[in-house]
Design a protein around this motif. Structure first.
Motif, PDB file in Angstrom:
ATOM      1  N   SER A   1       0.825  -1.209   0.000  1.00 18.13           N
ATOM      2  CA  SER A   1       0.000   0.000   0.000  1.00 18.13           C
ATOM      3  C   SER A   1       0.858   1.258   0.000  1.00 18.13           C
ATOM      4  CB  SER A   1      -0.938  -0.001   1.207  1.00 18.13           C
ATOM      5  OG  SER A   1      -0.223   0.179   2.419  1.00 18.13           O
ATOM      6  N   ALA A   2       2.111   1.145   0.479  1.00 12.25           N
ATOM      7  CA  ALA A   2       3.018   2.292   0.469  1.00 12.25           C
ATOM      8  C   ALA A   2       3.747   2.435  -0.859  1.00 12.25           C
ATOM      9  CB  ALA A   2       4.037   2.165   1.602  1.00 12.25           C
ATOM     10  N   LEU A   3       3.567   1.465  -1.753  1.00 16.11           N
ATOM     11  CA  LEU A   3       4.271   1.459  -3.038  1.00 16.11           C
ATOM     12  C   LEU A   3       3.319   1.840  -4.155  1.00 16.11           C
ATOM     13  CD1 LEU A   3       6.905   0.595  -4.637  1.00 16.11           C
ATOM     14  CD2 LEU A   3       5.786  -1.631  -4.897  1.00 16.11           C
ATOM     15  N   MET A   4       3.730   2.797  -4.957  1.00 16.35           N
ATOM     16  CA  MET A   4       2.894   3.209  -6.087  1.00 16.35           C
ATOM     17  C   MET A   4       3.035   2.209  -7.233  1.00 16.35           C
ATOM     18  SD  MET A   4       2.816   6.874  -8.070  1.00 16.35           S
ATOM     19  CE  MET A   4       4.480   6.692  -8.726  1.00 16.35           C
ATOM     20  N   ASP A   5       1.906   1.742  -7.744  1.00 19.17           N
ATOM     21  CA  ASP A   5       1.935   0.841  -8.901  1.00 19.17           C
ATOM     22  C   ASP A   5       2.432   1.606 -10.116  1.00 19.17           C
ATOM     23  OD1 ASP A   5       1.579  -1.575 -10.219  1.00 19.17           O
ATOM     24  OD2 ASP A   5      -0.390  -0.981 -10.944  1.00 19.17           O
ATOM     25  N   ASN A   6       3.265   0.950 -10.918  1.00 21.03           N
ATOM     26  CA  ASN A   6       3.980   1.642 -11.984  1.00 21.03           C
ATOM     27  C   ASN A   6       3.967   0.765 -13.237  1.00 21.03           C
ATOM     28  OD1 ASN A   6       5.876   2.874 -13.666  1.00 21.03           O
ATOM     29  ND2 ASN A   6       7.216   3.462 -11.983  1.00 21.03           N
ATOM     30  N   THR A   7       3.126   1.124 -14.191  1.00 21.66           N
ATOM     31  CA  THR A   7       3.064   0.414 -15.474  1.00 21.66           C
ATOM     32  C   THR A   7       3.335   1.419 -16.588  1.00 21.66           C
ATOM     33  OG1 THR A   7       1.431  -1.162 -14.619  1.00 21.66           O
ATOM     34  CG2 THR A   7       1.611  -0.960 -17.015  1.00 21.66           C
ATOM     35  N   GLN A   8       4.277   1.083 -17.457  1.00 20.26           N
ATOM     36  CA  GLN A   8       4.684   2.047 -18.483  1.00 20.26           C
ATOM     37  C   GLN A   8       4.907   1.352 -19.822  1.00 20.26           C
ATOM     38  OE1 GLN A   8       8.018   4.553 -17.451  1.00 20.26           O
ATOM     39  NE2 GLN A   8       7.469   4.617 -15.293  1.00 20.26           N
ATOM     40  N   THR A   9       4.675   2.122 -20.881  1.00 21.30           N
ATOM     41  CA  THR A   9       5.055   1.726 -22.238  1.00 21.30           C
ATOM     42  C   THR A   9       5.766   2.913 -22.877  1.00 21.30           C
ATOM     43  OG1 THR A   9       3.136   0.261 -22.456  1.00 21.30           O
ATOM     44  CG2 THR A   9       4.247   0.941 -24.484  1.00 21.30           C
ATOM     45  N   GLN A  10       6.987   2.690 -23.328  1.00 21.08           N
ATOM     46  CA  GLN A  10       7.739   3.732 -24.016  1.00 21.08           C
ATOM     47  C   GLN A  10       8.075   3.228 -25.425  1.00 21.08           C
ATOM     48  OE1 GLN A  10      10.733   5.986 -21.575  1.00 21.08           O
ATOM     49  NE2 GLN A  10      10.456   4.304 -20.131  1.00 21.08           N
ATOM     50  N   LEU A  11       7.675   4.006 -26.422  1.00 21.54           N
ATOM     51  CA  LEU A  11       7.902   3.643 -27.817  1.00 21.54           C
ATOM     52  C   LEU A  11       8.600   4.806 -28.507  1.00 21.54           C
ATOM     53  CD1 LEU A  11       7.476   1.780 -30.286  1.00 21.54           C
ATOM     54  CD2 LEU A  11       5.240   2.862 -30.591  1.00 21.54           C
ATOM     55  N   ILE A  12       9.746   4.529 -29.085  1.00 24.70           N
ATOM     56  CA  ILE A  12      10.532   5.552 -29.798  1.00 24.70           C
ATOM     57  C   ILE A  12      10.863   5.026 -31.183  1.00 24.70           C
ATOM     58  CG2 ILE A  12      12.683   6.867 -29.834  1.00 24.70           C
ATOM     59  CD1 ILE A  12      11.667   5.413 -26.542  1.00 24.70           C
ATOM     60  N   SER A  13      10.652   5.840 -32.189  1.00 26.85           N
ATOM     61  CA  SER A  13      11.042   5.482 -33.548  1.00 26.85           C
ATOM     62  C   SER A  13      11.578   6.723 -34.237  1.00 26.85           C
ATOM     63  CB  SER A  13       9.858   4.908 -34.334  1.00 26.85           C
ATOM     64  OG  SER A  13       8.804   5.858 -34.423  1.00 26.85           O
ATOM     65  N   GLY A  14      12.486   6.510 -35.164  1.00 30.10           N
ATOM     66  CA  GLY A  14      13.051   7.653 -35.871  1.00 30.10           C
ATOM     67  C   GLY A  14      13.875   7.221 -37.061  1.00 30.10           C
ATOM     68  N   ILE A  15      14.062   8.151 -37.970  1.00 28.94           N
ATOM     69  CA  ILE A  15      14.879   7.911 -39.150  1.00 28.94           C
ATOM     70  C   ILE A  15      15.752   9.135 -39.389  1.00 28.94           C
ATOM     71  CG2 ILE A  15      13.101   8.760 -40.762  1.00 28.94           C
ATOM     72  CD1 ILE A  15      14.086   6.531 -42.698  1.00 28.94           C
ATOM     73  N   ASN A  16      17.007   8.886 -39.710  1.00 26.57           N
ATOM     74  CA  ASN A  16      17.963   9.966 -39.953  1.00 26.57           C
ATOM     75  C   ASN A  16      18.556   9.814 -41.356  1.00 26.57           C
ATOM     76  OD1 ASN A  16      19.733  12.216 -38.606  1.00 26.57           O
ATOM     77  ND2 ASN A  16      21.190  10.886 -39.673  1.00 26.57           N
ATOM     78  N   TYR A  17      18.530  10.917 -42.084  1.00 28.22           N
ATOM     79  CA  TYR A  17      19.133  10.943 -43.418  1.00 28.22           C
ATOM     80  C   TYR A  17      20.350  11.859 -43.373  1.00 28.22           C
ATOM     81  CZ  TYR A  17      19.922  12.530 -48.236  1.00 28.22           C
ATOM     82  OH  TYR A  17      20.500  12.862 -49.432  1.00 28.22           O
ATOM     83  N   ARG A  18      21.505  11.349 -43.794  1.00 24.64           N
ATOM     84  CA  ARG A  18      22.727  12.154 -43.849  1.00 24.64           C
ATOM     85  C   ARG A  18      23.207  12.264 -45.289  1.00 24.64           C
ATOM     86  NH1 ARG A  18      27.613  11.726 -39.705  1.00 24.64           N
ATOM     87  NH2 ARG A  18      26.173  13.185 -38.674  1.00 24.64           N
ATOM     88  N   HIS A  19      23.458  13.506 -45.690  1.00 19.02           N
ATOM     89  CA  HIS A  19      24.017  13.777 -47.020  1.00 19.02           C
ATOM     90  C   HIS A  19      25.312  14.552 -46.843  1.00 19.02           C
ATOM     91  CE1 HIS A  19      24.432  14.795 -51.211  1.00 19.02           C
ATOM     92  NE2 HIS A  19      24.434  16.095 -50.924  1.00 19.02           N
ATOM     93  N   LEU A  20      26.370  14.057 -47.469  1.00  9.49           N
ATOM     94  CA  LEU A  20      27.657  14.734 -47.399  1.00  9.49           C
ATOM     95  C   LEU A  20      27.724  15.819 -48.461  1.00  9.49           C
ATOM     96  CD1 LEU A  20      30.106  11.730 -46.854  1.00  9.49           C
ATOM     97  CD2 LEU A  20      28.973  13.181 -45.149  1.00  9.49           C
ATOM     98  N   LEU A  21      28.038  17.032 -48.015  1.00  8.83           N
ATOM     99  CA  LEU A  21      28.195  18.168 -48.912  1.00  8.83           C
ATOM    100  C   LEU A  21      29.656  18.289 -49.313  1.00  8.83           C
ATOM    101  CD1 LEU A  21      25.984  20.625 -46.827  1.00  8.83           C
ATOM    102  CD2 LEU A  21      25.273  19.246 -48.792  1.00  8.83           C
ATOM    103  N   LYS A  22      29.951  19.308 -50.112  1.00 13.56           N
ATOM    104  CA  LYS A  22      31.331  19.489 -50.575  1.00 13.56           C
ATOM    105  C   LYS A  22      32.263  19.771 -49.403  1.00 13.56           C
ATOM    106  CE  LYS A  22      34.132  22.100 -53.863  1.00 13.56           C
ATOM    107  NZ  LYS A  22      34.148  23.175 -54.891  1.00 13.56           N
ATOM    108  N   SER A  23      31.798  20.570 -48.451  1.00  7.02           N
ATOM    109  CA  SER A  23      32.635  20.927 -47.303  1.00  7.02           C
ATOM    110  C   SER A  23      31.823  20.826 -46.011  1.00  7.02           C
ATOM    111  CB  SER A  23      33.192  22.342 -47.462  1.00  7.02           C
ATOM    112  OG  SER A  23      33.993  22.455 -48.613  1.00  7.02           O
ATOM    113  N   GLY A  24      31.103  19.737 -45.861  1.00  5.82           N
ATOM    114  CA  GLY A  24      30.307  19.590 -44.660  1.00  5.82           C
ATOM    115  C   GLY A  24      29.281  18.486 -44.813  1.00  5.82           C
ATOM    116  N   PHE A  25      28.208  18.591 -44.052  1.00  4.40           N
ATOM    117  CA  PHE A  25      27.177  17.563 -44.104  1.00  4.40           C
ATOM    118  C   PHE A  25      25.836  18.169 -43.723  1.00  4.40           C
ATOM    119  CE2 PHE A  25      28.623  17.495 -39.726  1.00  4.40           C
ATOM    120  CZ  PHE A  25      27.452  17.377 -39.000  1.00  4.40           C
ATOM    121  N   LEU A  26      24.785  17.437 -44.051  1.00  3.92           N
ATOM    122  CA  LEU A  26      23.418  17.794 -43.703  1.00  3.92           C
ATOM    123  C   LEU A  26      22.761  16.577 -43.083  1.00  3.92           C
ATOM    124  CD1 LEU A  26      20.798  19.703 -45.810  1.00  3.92           C
ATOM    125  CD2 LEU A  26      20.262  17.401 -45.010  1.00  3.92           C
TER     126      LEU A  26
END
Length: 784
Positions: free
Chosen positions: A342-367
């Motif tokens: 009773s002194a403990l808080m019930d803790n149920t969680q769902t964490q969902l992370i998704s992502g996509i990264n696009y890298r393009h090399l420039l003449k003198s750098g990157f994007l």
């Protein structure tokens, strides 16, 4: 843990370390592969040489910057990277396993002043080449065999200089240089993630155990202050994780079984130009929790997926998917267990992370163009001994982000970073408090008397917008300057626009000496859960003005001595406003626990707040570090002094909850041969502040209460203490596979480490130390 349990553990698990017959192996070998690029422009370096130190083995990079070295003797190796016009680079602690490919990428820095008399020698500390201080780099192998680290990246960095100790146990709180647990930024493959821990505290960046699989990590950069304008919306630290690519030759994997979890990894090619890594893990903590006599068991599951695909030698796509599932199993079989739960808080969680990264090399750098989505679903509840719930919190926090980062090198000595980051945010909160609830003392009280109200179907929507410009200039060989400004817009706040200028300078007068300085303003938006209360939408962004000064000396390439001093000035901190009830609370000084009834639900920040809290933190750190090289030992010793003071709305000053003042840490390891490795960690720390706890029947001031608040808030300190952890790794290497046995013993001296006192409602007594003393853990991994 009883002597009987320890004896069974030793007979069952430790003895096999020594009775497994010593197999006569043929000479095993493995491979190392990766990409070598310019550290600024990310341009592939064609024809760079890679050598395995102490051997005649090496390779050169191709037109994509890719190299592969085969036939490397199994065991821990050191790689040296060389390229004309660039500083030499050394990568240490590379674990080479039979019939597998270890991923080692390298980013080399151009030598802009080749005619200077000062020659920059190859070193083991790549962070030295950065203009900002307070930055540390860790390899996957350093984290994996860290004693007491559970192969957890967050737990490992939480033992580094400048990070306080949460002696409560079972927590991954990053308490950096007097800061609170909500002040830390996590970045994984260029994607910002609010929290990378299981059983996270809502509104904080802390939890119990990281859900990022260590096997997928290529490099870790941890900044404890002075970070540049590229990073924002947090005030104390940045933990940046660069993940591996999967192997491209064939399907491979790993099976893992330890005392706390089991899981599997798979990796392999995706067509000719792509690769993937996948893992699934599940906990089984029953043995540990039952040995401690606890009537509950946390259960977690996580999945990691990473894929990379090269569209061309100048274009690359990277995908990241993470899923973490948490719940708590309770034993309610008797009255005592019901009281404890009773002194403990019930803790149920769902964490969902998704992502996509696009890298393009420039003449003198990157994007870099990054799209990501974060969906956190929290379900908290608290019930009485009859299992009747008087508090429920069903919250969902979603972020959809688009980020653009651009780097352009105008010449060899000057380059500019710039970027934009847009986050669409949406939260839905169903928070219920009964008219009367149980407080920290177990008394039935009015919820409104604690400043708590229900919020039914409360929704917050808006956006965060950030833009930055950051220039890096090397006017002379000895000088490196980084200056920039960051703008943050937080739409849910009435005052929404904030500017953050920053400057870092590095001076290298002699080859072995460096001096660094950094100063700037750091802003952080209030956590979403704090804004559920409409009154709190008048809050301002939190602010930290920080200065860091440091110097380092490297008598040998693999040795470094460093000293740093820092000063932080906090303003606009959220603070409670109800006299005698919450006006002594500064919210950033909470959240380093699992919350609920034990702190009168304060860490959620649901009561009325304003931005009148202030604080200061200052201190110094001295460290000595030896990396693994041609000598078979490594280690680090550090001494940290920190003092933090927070001023609440009642006008009184209070120490930070984890104001431990002095922490001494010593970590050492020895690699006997390719089959055996030994390591240990010793930490001594002075006591943190705490609020005295009483048996409610024996409280001399307020009978029936377990604490006298606010009069005794944080007015005592725990006793000084120390902990020794040891670890042994045993490697079994065969021609086409390998397996590792490890024994990790925490608190090997079996000390009862002082903890902030709490009242155990099950046993009806005040508890001042942990339930678990010595904690042995054994694990097994099979690599194929």
């Amino acid at each position: 843990m009883t002597k009987k349990i320890l004896f069974r553990f030793c007979v069952t698990f430790i003895f096999p370390f020594f009775i497994i017959p010593q197999i006569s192996y043929s000479a095993q070998s493995g491979s190392v592969a990766g990409y070598i690029v310019d550290s600024k422009t990310k341009e592939p370096l064609i024809g760079a040489n890679v050598l395995v130190e102490g051997t005649q083995i090496g390779a050169s990079s191709d037109e994509n910057g890719y190299y592969i070295i085969t036939g490397i003797p199994s065991g821990t190796q050191v790689l040296k990277f060389l390229y004309i016009g660039y500083n030499d680079l050394i990568k240490s602690e590379i674990m080479v396993m039979p019939a597998s490919v270890t991923q080692v990428n390298a980013q080399m820095k151009a030598s802009n002043f080749e005619s200077d008399e000062i020659v920059v020698e190859a070193g083991y500390f790549v962070e030295d080449e950065l203009p900002q201080p307070s930055t540390l780099n860790l390899t996957r192998e350093e984290i994996r065999r860290f004693p007491g680290g559970f192969e957890d990246v967050v737990r490992t960095v939480s033992t580094l200089p400048g990070v306080a100790i949460n002696s409560g146990g079972g927590r991954n709180d990053l308490l950096v240089r007097g800061g609170g647990p909500s002040e830390n930024l996590y970045i994984v493959n260029n994607i910002e993630i609010p929290n990378i821990n299981h059983f996270g505290t809502q509104g904080s960046s802390s939890g119990s155990l990281s859900f990022i699989n260590l096997d997928f990590i290529n490099n870790v950069t941890f900044s404890t202050g002075g970070f540049t304008a590229r990073y924002g919306d947090k005030m104390s630290s940045v933990l940046n994780l660069e993940l591996n690519e999967g192997r491209s030759d064939r399907l491979g994997g790993k099976l893992l079984i330890s005392a706390t979890q089991f899981g599997t990894n798979l990796e392999g090619p995706l067509t000719d130009n792509g690769n993937f890594i996948f893992s699934a893990r599940k906990s089984y903590l029953d043995l540990i929790f039952k040995a401690a006599g606890l009537p509950f068991v946390p259960v977690y599951t996580d999945f990691n997926f990473i894929a990379n695909y090269r569209l061309s030698n100048r274009d690359k796509l990277s995908f990241l998917g993470l899923l973490a599932l948490d719940q708590v199993d309770r034993d309610l079989s008797n009255a005592k267990n019901k009281r404890s739960n009773s002194a403990l808080m019930d803790n149920t969680q769902t964490q969902l992370i998704s992502g996509i990264n696009y890298r393009h090399l420039l003449k003198s750098g990157f994007l870099d163009l990054t799209f990501s989505a974060v969906d956190n679903h929290y379900k908290f509840s608290q019930q009485d001994t009859f299992d009747v719930k008087y508090f429920k919190n069903d919250s969902r926090e979603q972020e959809y982000s688009a980020k653009l980062t651009l780097y352009h090198a105008f010449n060899k000595n000057f380059g500019v970073y710039s970027g934009l980051n847009y986050k669409s945010l949406s939260t839905t909160n169903n928070i219920f408090f009964a008219d009367s609830i149980y407080d920290r003392s177990g008394n039935r009280v009015s919820s409104s008397g604690l400043g708590l109200n229900s919020f039914n179907k409360d929704a917050i929507s808006g956006y965060k917008l950030a833009g930055f410009v950051e220039g890096e200039w090397q006017p002379f060989r000895q000088w490196l300057i980084n200056g920039g400004v960051r703008m943050n817009v937080y739409s849910p706040l009435n005052q929404s626009v904030y500017w953050s200028p920053r400057l870092s300078v590095s001076y290298n007068p002699f080859p072995k000496w460096r001096f660094k300085a950094s100063g700037g303003i750091y802003h952080q938006s209030p956590s979403y859960i704090w804004l559920v209360n409409p009154v709190n939408r008048e809050l301002s962004a939190l602010q930290n003005r920080m200065i860091v000064l440091g110097s380092s000396y490297s008598p040998q390439p693999d040795w470094r001595t460093a000293i740093e001093v820092f000063y932080k000035n906090y303003t606009n901190l959220p603070a409670g406003t109800i006299p005698g009830v919450s006006d002594y609370i500064v919210l950033t000084n909470t959240g380093a626990n699992f919350g609920g009834r034990e702190d009168d639900f304060q860490s959620f920040g649901l009561f009325n707040l304003n931005s009148d809290g202030t604080g200061i933190a200052y201190g110094a750190e001295l460290s000595f570090q030896k990396r693994f090289s041609d000598t078979p030992y490594y280690g680090q010793a550090s001494l940290t002094y920190t003092k933090s003071i927070l001023t609440a709305n009642n006008g009184k000053d209070y120490p930070g909850q984890y104001d431990q003042r002095f922490i001494f840490s010593f970590i050492a390891g020895y690699i006997l041969n390719q089959n055996w490795e030994f390591s240990s960690k010793f930490r001594f720390f002075t006591g943190a502040p705490y609020t005295p706890v009483y048996d409610p029947d024996k409280n001399p001031v307020n009978p029936g209460e377990i604490q006298n608040l606010p009069s005794e808030y944080l007015n005592e300190r725990l006793d000084n203490s120390y902990v020794l952890d040891v670890r042994v790794d045993r490697y079994f290497l065969f021609d086409t596979y390998s397996f590792i046995l490890f024994l990790d013993i925490q608190n090997v001296l079996n000390l009862k480490v002082p903890q902030k006192p709490r009242y155990d409602f099950g046993d009806q007594e005040v508890v001042t130390s942990g339930d678990i003393g010595i904690l042995p853990s054994i694990g097994f991994s099979f690599n194929f």
